[in-house]
Enzyme design. Structure first.
Site, mmCIF file in Angstrom:
data_model
loop_
_atom_site.group_PDB
_atom_site.id
_atom_site.type_symbol
_atom_site.label_atom_id
_atom_site.label_comp_id
_atom_site.label_asym_id
_atom_site.label_seq_id
_atom_site.Cartn_x
_atom_site.Cartn_y
_atom_site.Cartn_z
ATOM 1 N N ARG A 259 -26.108 -4.496 5.793
ATOM 2 C CA ARG A 259 -25.601 -5.819 5.456
ATOM 3 C C ARG A 259 -25.867 -6.840 6.564
ATOM 4 O O ARG A 259 -25.720 -8.036 6.364
ATOM 5 C CB ARG A 259 -24.102 -5.746 5.181
ATOM 6 C CG ARG A 259 -23.702 -4.644 4.211
ATOM 7 C CD ARG A 259 -22.243 -4.709 3.845
ATOM 8 N NE ARG A 259 -22.039 -5.595 2.709
ATOM 9 C CZ ARG A 259 -20.855 -5.979 2.267
ATOM 10 N NH1 ARG A 259 -19.762 -5.568 2.884
ATOM 11 N NH2 ARG A 259 -20.739 -6.771 1.236
ATOM 12 N N GLU B 65 -19.887 -7.534 8.878
ATOM 13 C CA GLU B 65 -20.945 -6.851 9.632
ATOM 14 C C GLU B 65 -21.928 -7.829 10.270
ATOM 15 O O GLU B 65 -22.398 -7.596 11.391
ATOM 16 C CB GLU B 65 -21.701 -5.882 8.707
ATOM 17 C CG GLU B 65 -20.869 -4.724 8.198
ATOM 18 C CD GLU B 65 -20.067 -5.044 6.944
ATOM 19 O OE1 GLU B 65 -19.363 -4.139 6.443
ATOM 20 O OE2 GLU B 65 -20.131 -6.210 6.465
ATOM 21 N N LYS C 164 0.847 -1.193 0.000
ATOM 22 C CA LYS C 164 0.000 0.000 0.000
ATOM 23 C C LYS C 164 0.879 1.238 0.000
ATOM 24 O O LYS C 164 1.850 1.328 0.740
ATOM 25 C CB LYS C 164 -0.896 0.014 1.242
ATOM 26 C CG LYS C 164 -2.336 -0.326 0.969
ATOM 27 C CD LYS C 164 -3.165 -0.201 2.222
ATOM 28 C CE LYS C 164 -4.613 -0.576 1.956
ATOM 29 N NZ LYS C 164 -5.416 -0.551 3.182
#
Length: 639
Positions: A398, A370, A284
């Site tokens: 979700r 979630e 990253k």
């Protein structure tokens, strides 16, 4: 932006242009693409670190696969900025996340190269598998490629799709972009060489031929050979899980080595149809040292100067609602040993950094899961603890089934701190919290609160925590009106509203973030303005009183009108057989596109000017009823 006469990037307006270049030219493309991305995002803001890490991977995918005929499906989309640049949107990148500009996420309406609209995590494998199945049914040789990050792989939906794909012969390639693991020695030259071999037609044909031959002989011989292969591959590749799921696993390989990427992808493309899994390791923030050192800070950025080694510091100001929540959580945890904090991979976004540091044994980051977050909280609540689930409104959607069956049905004391409720501005419709009033209001026994200001948010969080049942406090992105915050904590009376201004004729019932703009309108129209505080239960007594003492009722909320707080008021009045003109203001029956939060509110008529215009139009249509006259004198509010 890059403007050299020798620039290769400037000549790439589609992947077909990229495929005209030689492989020797691709490192220059990568260098220019990374520089362009850094310069562009530093001026416009947006997602940065993830995209810097996928430059080479993006180039290799578009170089090897015949996009858009072959389908690339990006998970979440944070890493898809290089993809957008290479697919004809380079010159429009300065408009990203702005009104009428380039979307922050892949969007089917924006480009034929954006094969699937995303914004939420862990959907790419399911979508790509669906496309691969469709290709097989069409007798087509189209390829479907899902590119998913290691964070996205924490979502259960990704493994549901892997489990299904493993038993099919669909032409599916899953690319795991692993950007959290450092490139360890076993991802060096030896492993890159093995990846080329393991992905080749020769190895695949020998492997398949051996399987057929040995499976006809004694079962023990085939089992021994199979296990030997697994152990050999296991010494250099952590792919046993994916092999067991039915995938041909290759990797991990260096995601910044274009030669390795292109050779491996070509080999995988030429294999017979079937599920394949390529593990790619990237870094990253690659190529920009500050982002490499702090990829979290550089994940999503505002405008900044890339020549400096740090992001600009925010000027001191009133705290955001997220910061109000974070401070309350720590204050409450210091006094309440049974308080637990849960987040689905949103520690920074939901304001849990300090809590995680101060109370590590009571902090649970479950990853992008979630559903698990909500049921985990339910299990903790069953054992006498008081979990607080910090979650964005759009992500709670979700876990709706878990909210209903695991928490509400069992009347468990779980507090949901719902951030980013209402319009979120630049992140657009995928991240807007437009529906939570509607989808929670129908749940029996659910307490739903919406604070009008920062201090009320703090007190509501404490109220919800103390409530012996499921409760939610939903608050918007950004800052409130700047009300001073009391250090003390007090429990608000459940289901009681607050009159902020007395007037005549019109009673404006405002919920949460709409109280402040409604007060401005109330002064101009000499209307009564109520901070409703609770969506459920409503202040039944006050609503009925106002219905009898006023000519009109106006409800204002930052939620869909359909099924929202205004609908609750309508239902109450109809049940009591009270008929009077009612105007429900809220989000329209459409998805609100990106822009600044103020632009989005104005577009929906939820700024003071829009609210007042809607009320005046509504009043003008009422026959035989005199409109209220403005009154300049200040009216003392009842608190």
């Amino acid at each position: 932006m890059t403007d050299s006469t020798n620039s290769l990037l400037q000549g790439i307006n589609s992947p077909s242009d990229l495929r005209l270049l030689s492989e020797e030219q691709l490192p220059q493309v990568a260098e220019e693409l990374r520089a362009f991305l850094l310069e562009s995002v530093s001026q416009s803001g947006g997602h940065l670190a993830a995209g810097l890490g996928t430059v080479e991977l993006t180039i290799a995918l578009h170089y090897v696969f015949n996009t858009p005929d072959d389908k690339l499906v990006w998970d979440v989309g944070h890493q898809a900025y290089p993809h957008k640049i290479l697919t004809g949107r380079r010159d429009r990148m300065p408009t990203i996340r702005q009104k009428d500009g380039v979307s922050a996420f892949p969007s089917r309406e924006e480009s034929i190269y954006d094969t699937f609209g995303v914004g939420h995590s862990s959907t790419s494998i399911s979508a790509a598998l669906g496309m691969a199945i469709a290709s097989a049914l069409d007798n087509s040789d189209r390829h479907a490629v899902a590119i998913i990050g290691d964070g996205g792989m924490t979502g259960g939906m990704a493994f549901e799709a892997l489990n299904h794909a493993g038993v099919l012969d669909a032409n599916l390639l899953v690319v795991l972009n692993d950007n959290e693991m450092s490139i360890s020695p076993n991802v060096g030259a030896l492993n890159n060489y093995l990846a080329k071999i393991l992905s080749s037609k020769f190895y695949s044909s020998v492997r398949e031929g051996s399987r057929q031959l040995l499976s006809r002989s004694m079962p023990s011989v085939w089992e021994l050979a199979r296990r030997a292969e697994e152990h050999v591959k296991g010494m250099v590749a952590p792919g046993t899980l994916f092999e067991e799921l039915g995938f041909n696993y290759i990797g991990p390989i260096d995601g910044h080595d274009l030669d390795v990427l292109i050779t491996t992808l070509r080999n995988l493309r030429e294999l017979p149809p079937g599920p394949r899994f390529l593990h790619v390791v990237t870094k990253k923030g690659k190529g920009y040292l500050p982002a490499e050192l702090d990829p979290v800070a550089y994940h999503g950025v505002g405008t900044f100067d890339p020549s400096k080694d740090h992001l600009p510091k925010a000027k001191p100001s009133s705290p955001s609602y997220t910061e109000v929540f974070g401070k309350w959580l720590c204050d409450a945890a210091a006094k309440e040993p049974k308080l637990l904090g849960i987040t689905p991979a949103m520690r920074e976004g939901s304001g849990l950094q300090e809590f995680a540091e101060r109370f590590p044994d009571r902090y649970f980051d479950v990853g992008i899961a979630e559903q698990h977050a909500v049921t985990l909280a339910a299990g903790q609540a069953c054992e006498g603890y008081h979990p607080v689930v910090a979650i964005y409104s759009t992500f709670l959607q979700r876990a709706y089934d878990q909210l209903i069956h695991d928490v509400v049905l069992q009347r468990l004391p779980v507090l949901f701190a719902i951030d980013r409720a209402g319009l979120v501005g630049p992140d657009g419709p995928t991240h807007a919290g437009s529906f939570d009033f509607s989808y929670m209001r129908c749940l029996p026994g659910m307490v739903i609160m919406a604070p009008a200001d920062e201090n009320e948010c703090r007190q509501m969080l404490y109220t919800g925590f103390r409530h012996e049942g499921p409760a939610a406090v939903r608050y918007p992105r950004g800052k409130g009106p700047g009300v001073p915050i009391e250090e003390s904590l007090s429990v608000l009376p459940i289901g009681k509203a607050e009159i902020k201004r007395h007037g005549k004729g019109v009673a404006i019932l405002a919920f949460g973030s709409m109280v402040t703009p409604s007060l401005a309108v109330g002064t101009d129209l000499n209307a009564t303005v109520v901070n409703m505080r609770f969506v459920k239960p409503l202040d039944r007594e006050l609503v009925l009183e106002l219905a009898h003492s006023h000519d009109y009722i106006v409800t204002v909320e930052e939620n869909m009108v359909a099924g929202g707080a205004g609908s609750a008021v309508n239902e109450l009045l109809l049940a009591e057989q009270i008929l009077l003109p009612i105007l429900n203001l809220g989000l329209p029956d459409t998805f609100v596109e990106q822009g600044s939060r103020d632009e989005c509110l104005a577009l929906c008529g939820l700024n003071p000017a829009g609210i007042q215009a809607s009320i005046e139009t509504f009043l003008a249509r009422q026959p035989g009823i005199r409109q209220p006259q403005p009154r300049a004198a200040k009216v003392k509010a009842k608190h």
